[in-house]
Design a protein around this motif. Sequence first.
Motif, PDB file in Angstrom:
ATOM      1  N   ALA A   1      -7.678   3.718  -1.284  1.00  0.00           N
ATOM      2  CA  ALA A   1      -7.603   4.213   0.101  1.00  0.00           C
ATOM      3  C   ALA A   1      -8.640   3.515   0.983  1.00  0.00           C
ATOM      4  O   ALA A   1      -8.354   3.174   2.140  1.00  0.00           O
ATOM      5  CB  ALA A   1      -7.798   5.728   0.141  1.00  0.00           C
ATOM      6  N   ALA A   2      -9.835   3.280   0.446  1.00  0.00           N
ATOM      7  CA  ALA A   2     -10.873   2.575   1.213  1.00  0.00           C
ATOM      8  C   ALA A   2     -10.441   1.127   1.481  1.00  0.00           C
ATOM      9  O   ALA A   2     -10.671   0.595   2.583  1.00  0.00           O
ATOM     10  CB  ALA A   2     -12.205   2.620   0.472  1.00  0.00           C
TER      11      ALA A   2
ATOM     12  N   ALA B   1     -12.833  -5.288  -4.980  1.00  0.00           N
ATOM     13  CA  ALA B   1     -13.698  -5.314  -6.161  1.00  0.00           C
ATOM     14  C   ALA B   1     -14.060  -3.899  -6.609  1.00  0.00           C
ATOM     15  O   ALA B   1     -14.154  -3.624  -7.817  1.00  0.00           O
ATOM     16  CB  ALA B   1     -14.967  -6.117  -5.873  1.00  0.00           C
ATOM     17  N   GLU B   2     -14.227  -2.988  -5.667  1.00  0.00           N
ATOM     18  CA  GLU B   2     -14.544  -1.596  -6.010  1.00  0.00           C
ATOM     19  C   GLU B   2     -13.382  -0.941  -6.754  1.00  0.00           C
ATOM     20  O   GLU B   2     -13.601  -0.175  -7.705  1.00  0.00           O
ATOM     21  CB  GLU B   2     -14.893  -0.803  -4.746  1.00  0.00           C
ATOM     22  N   VAL B   3     -12.161  -1.237  -6.371  1.00  0.00           N
ATOM     23  CA  VAL B   3     -10.997  -0.682  -7.061  1.00  0.00           C
ATOM     24  C   VAL B   3     -11.044  -1.069  -8.541  1.00  0.00           C
ATOM     25  O   VAL B   3     -10.770  -0.248  -9.422  1.00  0.00           O
ATOM     26  CB  VAL B   3      -9.672  -1.152  -6.409  1.00  0.00           C
TER      27      VAL B   3
ATOM     28  N   THR C   1      -7.861   1.253   4.227  1.00  0.00           N
ATOM     29  CA  THR C   1      -8.494   1.479   5.537  1.00  0.00           C
ATOM     30  C   THR C   1      -9.144   0.207   6.061  1.00  0.00           C
ATOM     31  O   THR C   1      -8.944  -0.166   7.230  1.00  0.00           O
ATOM     32  CB  THR C   1      -9.533   2.612   5.441  1.00  0.00           C
ATOM     33  N   ALA C   2      -9.910  -0.484   5.212  1.00  0.00           N
ATOM     34  CA  ALA C   2     -10.572  -1.728   5.640  1.00  0.00           C
ATOM     35  C   ALA C   2      -9.532  -2.760   6.069  1.00  0.00           C
ATOM     36  O   ALA C   2      -9.687  -3.430   7.103  1.00  0.00           O
ATOM     37  CB  ALA C   2     -11.449  -2.278   4.519  1.00  0.00           C
ATOM     38  N   ASN C   3      -8.468  -2.886   5.290  1.00  0.00           N
ATOM     39  CA  ASN C   3      -7.435  -3.864   5.611  1.00  0.00           C
ATOM     40  C   ASN C   3      -6.661  -3.471   6.865  1.00  0.00           C
ATOM     41  O   ASN C   3      -6.383  -4.319   7.718  1.00  0.00           O
ATOM     42  CB  ASN C   3      -6.484  -4.030   4.417  1.00  0.00           C
TER      43      ASN C   3
ATOM     44  N   PHE D   1       0.843  -1.205   0.000  1.00  0.00           N
ATOM     45  CA  PHE D   1       0.000   0.000   0.000  1.00  0.00           C
ATOM     46  C   PHE D   1       0.880   1.258   0.000  1.00  0.00           C
ATOM     47  O   PHE D   1       0.586   2.233  -0.703  1.00  0.00           O
ATOM     48  CB  PHE D   1      -0.954   0.018   1.195  1.00  0.00           C
ATOM     49  N   ALA D   2       1.956   1.246   0.768  1.00  0.00           N
ATOM     50  CA  ALA D   2       2.852   2.410   0.819  1.00  0.00           C
ATOM     51  C   ALA D   2       3.532   2.635  -0.532  1.00  0.00           C
ATOM     52  O   ALA D   2       3.696   3.783  -0.965  1.00  0.00           O
ATOM     53  CB  ALA D   2       3.892   2.237   1.922  1.00  0.00           C
ATOM     54  N   ILE D   3       3.914   1.576  -1.210  1.00  0.00           N
ATOM     55  CA  ILE D   3       4.517   1.709  -2.540  1.00  0.00           C
ATOM     56  C   ILE D   3       3.540   2.384  -3.489  1.00  0.00           C
ATOM     57  O   ILE D   3       3.930   3.270  -4.265  1.00  0.00           O
ATOM     58  CB  ILE D   3       4.973   0.331  -3.070  1.00  0.00           C
TER      59      ILE D   3
END
Length: 193
Positions: free
Chosen positions: A107-108, A90-92, A111-113, A18-20
């Motif tokens: 980002a969502a 799936a939204e991504v 956050t969930a993860n 995620f940071a990458i």
Amino acid sequence: MDITDLILDDHHEQRRLFAILEQIDRGDTAALSAIWGRLAAFLELHAQAEEEIFYPALLQVGIAARRAAGVEEETLDAVHDHNEIRDAVAEVARHRVGSEDWYTAVAAANTANSDHMAEEEREGLTDFRRLAKLPRRHQLAVTFAAYEAINYAGVRPVDKDPAGYVRAAEEKSRTAASGSLSVGTLKQNRAST
């Protein structure tokens, strides 16, 4: 080797990926797609490995220690969280890579993860270290590592009913003669999905 350490290692890798994504130029959609594809597959593989190996074992040791209510609640929450992560992933996929909507969806998912990992690290992993002896944690680590290696290319995401999952895992635990999964069982499970 300890399954709780392997899960923590996976969490670190998820945070790193995620940071990458946050550090790649928004116009480099090829790199964004590649990193996101790896991360999306990894998130699902990790969730499936936990659902196949870790959470049934947590339920088993929790019930044996007369802490069924606590570990059942943790498992219900975890499976619910996994479903939310699957939905976020799936939204991504519904958005053009690199677009504002794509970044919002990533980002969502992050956050969930992140919420799930923090809760799991505070509760499920801590409880499992307290309730399961190191030889059992080692055996499960071998199974977990093998599961991820066998399924390195990813697994099909499938939402699960948390309550149904807990009932099935507890029933399987009661009927299992040895209480352990083998690599052969993992291959059979993979072939059936």
